[in-house]
Design a protein around this motif. Structure first.
Motif, PDB file in Angstrom:
ATOM      1  N   UNK A 201       2.513  -6.966   9.934  1.00  0.00           N
ATOM      2  CA  UNK A 201       2.660  -5.528   9.783  1.00  0.00           C
ATOM      3  C   UNK A 201       3.290  -5.215   8.431  1.00  0.00           C
ATOM      4  N   UNK A 202       2.737  -4.233   7.732  1.00  0.00           N
ATOM      5  CA  UNK A 202       3.266  -3.803   6.437  1.00  0.00           C
ATOM      6  C   UNK A 202       3.083  -2.294   6.329  1.00  0.00           C
ATOM      7  N   UNK A 203       4.172  -1.579   6.094  1.00  0.00           N
ATOM      8  CA  UNK A 203       4.098  -0.117   6.021  1.00  0.00           C
ATOM      9  C   UNK A 203       4.758   0.367   4.733  1.00  0.00           C
ATOM     10  N   UNK A 204       3.970   1.083   3.938  1.00  0.00           N
ATOM     11  CA  UNK A 204       4.422   1.678   2.689  1.00  0.00           C
ATOM     12  C   UNK A 204       4.141   3.172   2.760  1.00  0.00           C
ATOM     13  N   UNK A 205       5.142   3.981   2.460  1.00  0.00           N
ATOM     14  CA  UNK A 205       4.949   5.428   2.449  1.00  0.00           C
ATOM     15  C   UNK A 205       5.023   5.950   1.024  1.00  0.00           C
ATOM     16  N   UNK A 206       3.982   6.661   0.613  1.00  0.00           N
ATOM     17  CA  UNK A 206       4.038   7.403  -0.645  1.00  0.00           C
ATOM     18  C   UNK A 206       4.601   8.765  -0.276  1.00  0.00           C
TER      19      UNK A 206
ATOM     20  N   UNK B  36       0.507   3.915   4.030  1.00  0.00           N
ATOM     21  CA  UNK B  36      -0.386   2.773   3.867  1.00  0.00           C
ATOM     22  C   UNK B  36       0.088   1.700   4.832  1.00  0.00           C
ATOM     23  N   UNK B  37      -0.791   1.266   5.715  1.00  0.00           N
ATOM     24  CA  UNK B  37      -0.347   0.328   6.748  1.00  0.00           C
ATOM     25  C   UNK B  37      -1.290  -0.849   6.968  1.00  0.00           C
ATOM     26  N   UNK B  38      -2.020  -1.218   5.921  1.00  0.00           N
ATOM     27  CA  UNK B  38      -2.873  -2.404   6.006  1.00  0.00           C
ATOM     28  C   UNK B  38      -1.991  -3.638   6.161  1.00  0.00           C
ATOM     29  N   UNK B  39      -2.228  -4.455   7.198  1.00  0.00           N
ATOM     30  CA  UNK B  39      -1.427  -5.682   7.350  1.00  0.00           C
ATOM     31  C   UNK B  39      -1.591  -6.595   6.134  1.00  0.00           C
TER      32      UNK B  39
END
Length: 161
Positions: free
Chosen positions: A58-63, A50-53
């Motif tokens: 910048x914001x990056x979350x990995x499931x 998930x990389x919606x700013x």
């Protein structure tokens, strides 16, 4: 329900100004890996990024993975964040339609509940890993909470422990 009124977390404490400066720089340069467990209603795809700013940053979350829980109505997600924005995990999961159970701001109430007030935020910072700059040669450090601290939900449990 999530068992406590607060989230469990791992914290890293520096015992000197030098250590604090070094650890602060490691967080800033994102060389410390941070992992979370989140309980959501439903079953998001995993793995996914998930990389919606957030707030134009910048914001990056990995499931990383998902495990079905409690009558297949919930999933316990294993998440890694690559950036550290305020409410990053909470916002990203809500944006894809899987808000964290007990999240009063971005909101998901458990099946059968009329409000979120009796349910605590089901999010835990459970693991941290990094190369320690305090050892020569540097050593991989890995810290992890036990699974008893992971968020869980039981619709039979009506107390707020």
């Amino acid at each position: 329900m999530c068992p406590v009124k607060y989230s469990h977390i791992i914290i890293l404490i520096a015992h000197s100004k030098t250590a604090a400066r070094i650890l602060s720089e490691m967080f800033k340069t994102r060389t410390i890996n941070k992992y979370y467990k989140a309980l959501v209603q439903g079953h998001p795809d995993a793995p996914q990024t998930l990389d919606t700013p957030l707030e134009d940053k910048k914001a990056i979350t990995k499931i990383l993975s998902t495990n079905e829980q409690t009558d297949n109505a919930y999933s316990l997600l294993d998440i890694q964040i690559l950036t550290g924005r305020k409410h990053q995990i909470r916002q990203h999961l809500a944006d894809i339609g899987f808000p964290i159970i007990g999240d009063r701001l971005y909101g998901s109430k458990p099946k059968g509940q009329t409000s979120n007030d009796a349910v605590n935020l089901c999010l835990t910072a459970y693991k941290m890993s990094f190369e320690s700059p305090f050892n020569s040669p540097s050593q991989a450090k890995h810290y992890e909470l036990g699974s008893e601290f992971y968020p869980h939900y039981s619709h039979k449990d009506t107390s707020n422990q």
